[in-house]
Design an enzyme around this catalytic site. Structure first.
Site, PDB file in Angstrom:
ATOM      1  N   LYS A  51      -5.596   6.978  19.294  1.00  0.00           N
ATOM      2  CA  LYS A  51      -5.644   7.675  17.998  1.00  0.00           C
ATOM      3  C   LYS A  51      -4.286   7.595  17.308  1.00  0.00           C
ATOM      4  CE  LYS A  51      -9.280  10.868  19.479  1.00  0.00           C
ATOM      5  NZ  LYS A  51      -9.596  12.194  20.049  1.00  0.00           N
ATOM      6  N   GLN A  95      -6.973  17.879  21.763  1.00  0.00           N
ATOM      7  CA  GLN A  95      -7.780  16.947  22.561  1.00  0.00           C
ATOM      8  C   GLN A  95      -8.599  17.715  23.602  1.00  0.00           C
ATOM      9  OE1 GLN A  95      -8.135  13.577  22.044  1.00  0.00           O
ATOM     10  NE2 GLN A  95      -9.641  13.603  23.679  1.00  0.00           N
ATOM     11  N   ASP A 118     -11.121  17.746  13.190  1.00  0.00           N
ATOM     12  CA  ASP A 118     -12.245  17.410  14.082  1.00  0.00           C
ATOM     13  C   ASP A 118     -13.545  18.042  13.588  1.00  0.00           C
ATOM     14  OD1 ASP A 118     -11.759  15.607  16.068  1.00  0.00           O
ATOM     15  OD2 ASP A 118     -10.985  17.060  17.517  1.00  0.00           O
TER      16      ASP A 118
END
Ligand code: NAD
Length: 282
Positions: A51, A95, A118
C-alpha cells in the site's frame, strides 16, 4: 471463451487516474495517509508495504506508525485520536486484523469519519446503506464493482449472489450493489445458508468472500456465470481463492483470478478514498 477479469490492468488504470487527479489539483501539500500497524504479522507487513509503495507512486505521502504487539487498547486509541486531530493527515488506515487482545470495533468507532479511508466507521457504513455519496465506500466492495464495470459487465437488474456477510466485504458490497445507478438484485448467503449450491446456481453474477479455500466448485454454478473471487489463501506456498478456479473457469463467461483479481483493486480503493479525503478538506 472465458473472459479473465484482470484486476491488475484495471488497477493500473485507476492508479494512473489518481496520480493525474493529484497532479492537476492546486493544493498547498500532497495528500497524506497515516498507516497504523500493530505488531509484526508477516501478511499485514506485506500488505502495508505494498500500500505504501502504491501511495508513493501516485503522489500520496504515507506516514507509518508502528506499534508493538502488546500495545494497550488505551494507547492505540490515544494514537488514533492524535491522528484524527492532526491537520497534516487526510486519511487513517489501521491495518487489520489486530492482535486478539485489542478491539477493532472500538478503534474503528474512534476514527474521525472524515479520515476513515477504509470506509468502516459506522457513519460511513450508514451513508453507504442510505445511498448517500458523501462518505467513503469500503475498498474491497468498491474494487469488486470497478472490476465488473470496467470489463463492461452489466450490473443493472442482474441477479447477484454474494457468499459471505462480513462487515468488510459481504455486507457493504450488498449495499453498494443495491445503490441507485448500480441497481443490481442482491442475495447474500453465509455460513448458515441452507443449500448454498441451489442459491449459487441461480446467480448470474457470483461474488465469493467466504474465507474458505475452494468452497465453490463447478457443480455449484450455472453455465455462463460471472464469478468474482475475493478470497485469498496461501495453500502449499501458492496463493489461491475461495473458488476452485480450474474446475469453475470453463463454465464461466468471466472469472477473476487469484492473485491478480480483486486484490490490486482493494489498494486502488484506498488511494481513491485518500484522494477524496484530501480534496474534501481543500
Ligand atoms: P470473514 O471470515 O470475516 O467472513 C466470511 C463470511 O463467509 C462470513 O460471513 C461467513 O458466514 C461466510 N462463510 C464462511 N463459510 C461459509 C460457507 N461454507 N458457506 C457460506 N458462507 C460461508 O471474511 P472476510 O474478511 O469477508 O474475507 C473473506 C475472504 O476474502 C478471505 O479469504 C479474505 O482473506 C479475503 N479478502 C480479500 C481481500 C482482497 O483485497 N482481495 C480483502 C478482504 C478480504
Amino acid at each position: 471463451m472465458v473472459q479473465i477479469l484482470d484486476g491488475k490492468k484495471v488497477a493500473e488504470a485507476l492508479y494512473q487516474e489518481v496520480a493525474e487527479a493529484i497532479a492537476r489539483q492546486p493544493a498547498p501539500r500532497p495528500p497524506a495517509l497515516a498507516v497504523v500497524l500493530v505488531g509484526a504479522n508477516p501478511a499485514s507487513q506485506t500488505y502495508v508495504a505494498t500500500k505504501e509503495r502504491r501511495c508513493q507512486e501516485v503522489g500520496i505521502r504515507s506516514v507509518r506508525l508502528n506499534l508493538p504487539e502488546h500495545v494497550s487498547q488505551e494507547e492505540l486509541l490515544a494514537q488514533v485520536i492524535a491522528l484524527n486531530a492532526d491537520p497534516g493527515i487526510d486519511g487513517i488506515l489501521v491495518q487489520l486484523p489486530l492482535p486478539s487482545h485489542l478491539s477493532a470495533d472500538q478503534v474503528i468507532d474512534c476514527l474521525n469519519p472524515a479520515k476513515d479511508v477504509d470506509g468502516l466507521h459506522p457513519l460511513n457504513m450508514g451513508k453507504l446503506l442510505l445511498g448517500h455519496t458523501d462518505g467513503f465506500v469500503p475498498c474491497t466492495p468498491q474494487g469488486v464493482v470497478w472490476l465488473l464495470e470496467r470489463h463492461g459487465i452489466v450490473l443493472r437488474g442482474r441477479r447477484i449472489v454474494i457468499v459471505g456477510r462480513s462487515n468488510i466485504v459481504g455486507k457493504p458490497l450488498a449495499a453498494l450493489l443495491l445503490r441507485r445507478g448500480i441497481d443490481a438484485t442482491v442475495t447474500v448467503a453465509h455460513s448458515q445458508t441452507a443449500d448454498l449450491a441451489a442459491l449459487t446456481r441461480e446467480a448470474e453474477i457470483l461474488v465469493v468472500a467466504a474465507g474458505q479455500p475452494h468452497l465453490v466448485r463447478a457443480e455449484m454454478i450455472s453455465q455462463g456465470t460471472v464469478v468474482v473471487d475475493v478470497g485469498i489463501h496461501r495453500v502449499q506456498g501458492r496463493l489461491t481463492g475461495d473458488v476452485d478456479y480450474e474446475s469453475v473457469a470453463p463454465k464461466c463467461s468471466a472469472i477473476s483470478p487469484v492473485p491478480g483479481g480483486v486484490g490490486p483493486l482493494t489498494i486502488a480503493g484506498l488511494l481513491h478514498n485518500t484522494l477524496l479525503a484530501w480534496r474534501r478538506k481543500l
